[in-house]
Design an enzyme around this catalytic site. Structure first.
Site, PDB file in Angstrom:
ATOM      1  CG  ASP A 170       3.706  -6.938  10.652  1.00  0.00           C
ATOM      2  OD1 ASP A 170       2.856  -7.185   9.774  1.00  0.00           O
ATOM      3  OD2 ASP A 170       3.408  -6.584  11.810  1.00  0.00           O
TER       4      ASP A 170
ATOM      5  CG  ASP B 135       9.299  -5.051  12.134  1.00  0.00           C
ATOM      6  OD1 ASP B 135       8.262  -5.466  11.587  1.00  0.00           O
ATOM      7  OD2 ASP B 135       9.374  -4.846  13.356  1.00  0.00           O
TER       8      ASP B 135
ATOM      9  CG  ASP C 175      -3.036  -8.335  15.724  1.00  0.00           C
ATOM     10  OD1 ASP C 175      -3.847  -7.563  16.271  1.00  0.00           O
ATOM     11  OD2 ASP C 175      -1.804  -8.153  15.800  1.00  0.00           O
TER      12      ASP C 175
ATOM     13  CG  ASP D 173      -2.130  -0.874   1.096  1.00  0.00           C
ATOM     14  OD1 ASP D 173      -2.364  -1.367  -0.031  1.00  0.00           O
ATOM     15  OD2 ASP D 173      -2.839  -1.096   2.089  1.00  0.00           O
TER      16      ASP D 173
END
Length: 505
Positions: A149, A151, A242, A94
């Site tokens: 994710d 990282d 989540d 995005d």
């Protein structure tokens, strides 16, 4: 003050202190359960999946403006040890900055190497991360969906070690433990590792082994696709999609598995503004989830023990609100008491607060010792000080979660930091907020000196060390905010991604 105001202040302060004591008591309960379970219940083990039996897996990589770590994540996902014809990668991008070029470059390399990988881009950010995951799920060909994710760096054997646990048809999700790449980067990252590690090593372990509900942590986990669909899919009416989906799935009867021995390295926020943004999202989202989940859960046929632990879990962030309220109302509560005396501070406030602080410190201390992390003991005294300083900002997020639905999903900046390679990149995008929180903590530092002055005048010497914690906490956070303000002024923009690409791989 009027009589009503006097009693209102006293009752509200007592309620906040009592809430903190309950939080401390729950930490003690978790610690007791952890000590008992860690010696009696082995971690589940699974055999590595053979290539012939390998199910189809879709890897989802949600990204938004992650120029410094996007390439590293994509490369790690492409290197997963799994038959090439049995997995595909979705880069849910995005991004609105030059992360797009980073993604396209790395995806092209993977495609040239024969990896099934494609980029999914939306013309909007509706639903934020939840919206991106939902969009990707529509096209997901895998029976299972692994999510990482930006990282995180999944180890190559991640799928081999997690997928076997789905041999039990009642298992809907498998969560791995987070590891940290940059714990030693600064005292702030060290502090965060102290705060986060027991969430996995104690809380997840206790809830899993006791059969209580626990949550997918948004990354480093694998879902059965049918579990997501059967539980109602990803929703954006909280900022912790989540946590929301986890509870809905478990209320449908799905079991979750936690693997403490499967570790996925990740990056801890390296600036206070990034850490605050992350924690505010978690605090707000957990209360939003509690508002929606607890009423139907409490009306359900679930066992009483599961309901009570769910309440403790989803409402745990009220501790920030209790802490901020107790600290702010301490001085007026003292002045409102008509029978104030030299030892009034020692009769109610200090014993309960000391119990809470002691319970929390014991919680972290026992876990650190169990991991032979004795350096942690050096940093442990800063935990209550830092917690007091950050509490007002997180309390505001809790209040927002009580009334707001959904909200802006503010990403936590990642810079590819490790203990060995530290990049000189700062979170300029949070500069304006840093100023506001700087002023807030400076004001609270001055205000927190008032009860200290009162105790000094009353010669209540035993209360002085305790009361020093409050201005120390606000001053510590104010100093960090000021440092962030100066860095924001010094750096006009982040470095181009290509100047850091060699350092971040």
């Amino acid at each position: 003050m009027s009589t009503f105001t006097t009693y209102f202040v006293i009752v509200l302060h007592a309620f906040a202190v009592g809430g903190l004591a309950l939080y401390g008591a729950h930490r003690i309960w978790l610690l007791f359960q952890w000590y008992r379970k860690r010696t009696q219940v082995p971690f589940p083990s699974g055999q590595l999946v053979s290539n012939k039996a390998a199910p189809k897996v879709t890897i989802q990589l949600p990204l938004y403006n992650e120029r410094f770590v996007a390439a590293r994540l994509i490369a790690a996902a492409a290197a997963l040890d799994w038959p090439e014809d049995r997995f595909d990668i979705q880069v849910l991008d995005d991004s609105t900055d030059d992360t797009r070029q980073v993604v396209d470059c790395e995806v092209s390399k993977c495609q040239a190497a024969g990896i099934t990988i494609h980029v999914v881009r939306r013309p909007h950010r509706l639903g934020f991360k939840a919206g991106a995951l939902a969009q990707g799920l529509k096209a997901a060909s895998g029976e299972y969906v692994a999510i990482f994710d930006a990282d995180f760096i999944p180890p190559s054997d991640f799928l081999r070690r997690t997928l076997p646990h789905f041999s039990d048809p009642t298992v809907g999700m498998v969560q791995a433990r987070w590891g940290f790449l940059n714990t030693g980067q600064s005292w702030l990252t060290r502090m965060q590792s102290i705060l986060i590690n027991p969430h996995f090593g104690i809380e997840h372990l206790v809830r899993f082994t006791n059969g209580h509900f626990f949550n997918f942590n948004g990354t480093a986990g694998v879902w059965r696709k049918s579990t997501i669909e059967g539980a109602g899919g990803w929703r954006a009416d909280t900022v912790t999609e989540d946590l929301d989906l986890s509870y809905r799935a478990q209320m449908k009867g799905w079991r979750f598995v936690y693997l403490n021995d499967v570790v996925v390295p990740s990056e801890i926020p390296s600036t206070l503004s990034a850490f605050r943004t992350q924690q505010q999202r978690w605090a707000k989202g957990s209360i939003q989830t509690a508002r929606m989940i607890l009423p139907p859960l409490l009306r359900s046929a679930q066992p009483f023990r599961i309901k009570m632990e769910a309440c403790a879990h989803l409402l745990a962030n009220l501790g920030w609100l209790f802490g901020a309220t107790a600290a702010i109302l301490l001085y007026p509560a003292i002045l409102c008491r008509p029978d104030i005396g030299p030892f009034q501070l020692l009769r109610f406030d200090i014993p309960l607060m000391v119990f809470t602080i002691g319970a929390v410190l014991l919680f972290f201390c026992c876990y650190g010792i169990s991991q032979a992390d004795y350096r942690m003991l050096f940093w442990l005294p800063l935990v209550p000080v830092f917690s007091i300083g950050i509490a007002p900002a997180l309390a505001l997020a809790v209040v927002s979660g009580m009334f707001a639905t959904g909200g802006n999903f503010e990403r936590t900046p990642k810079f590819g930091h490790t203990d060995e390679a530290k990049c000189s990149v700062s979170s300029i995008s949070y500069h304006k907020r840093t100023v506001l929180y700087l002023l807030l903590n400076v004001g609270l530092t001055l205000y927190a000196l008032l009860p200290l002055q009162f105790a000094w005048q009353q010669k209540t010497w035993a209360a002085v060390p305790f009361l020093l914690i409050f201005p120390a906490g606000y001053l510590l956070v104010a100093a960090l905010e000021f440092r962030g303000f100066l860095e924001g002024r010094r750096l006009s923009s982040p470095a181009p991604w290509h100047q850091n690409s060699n350092k971040l791989r």
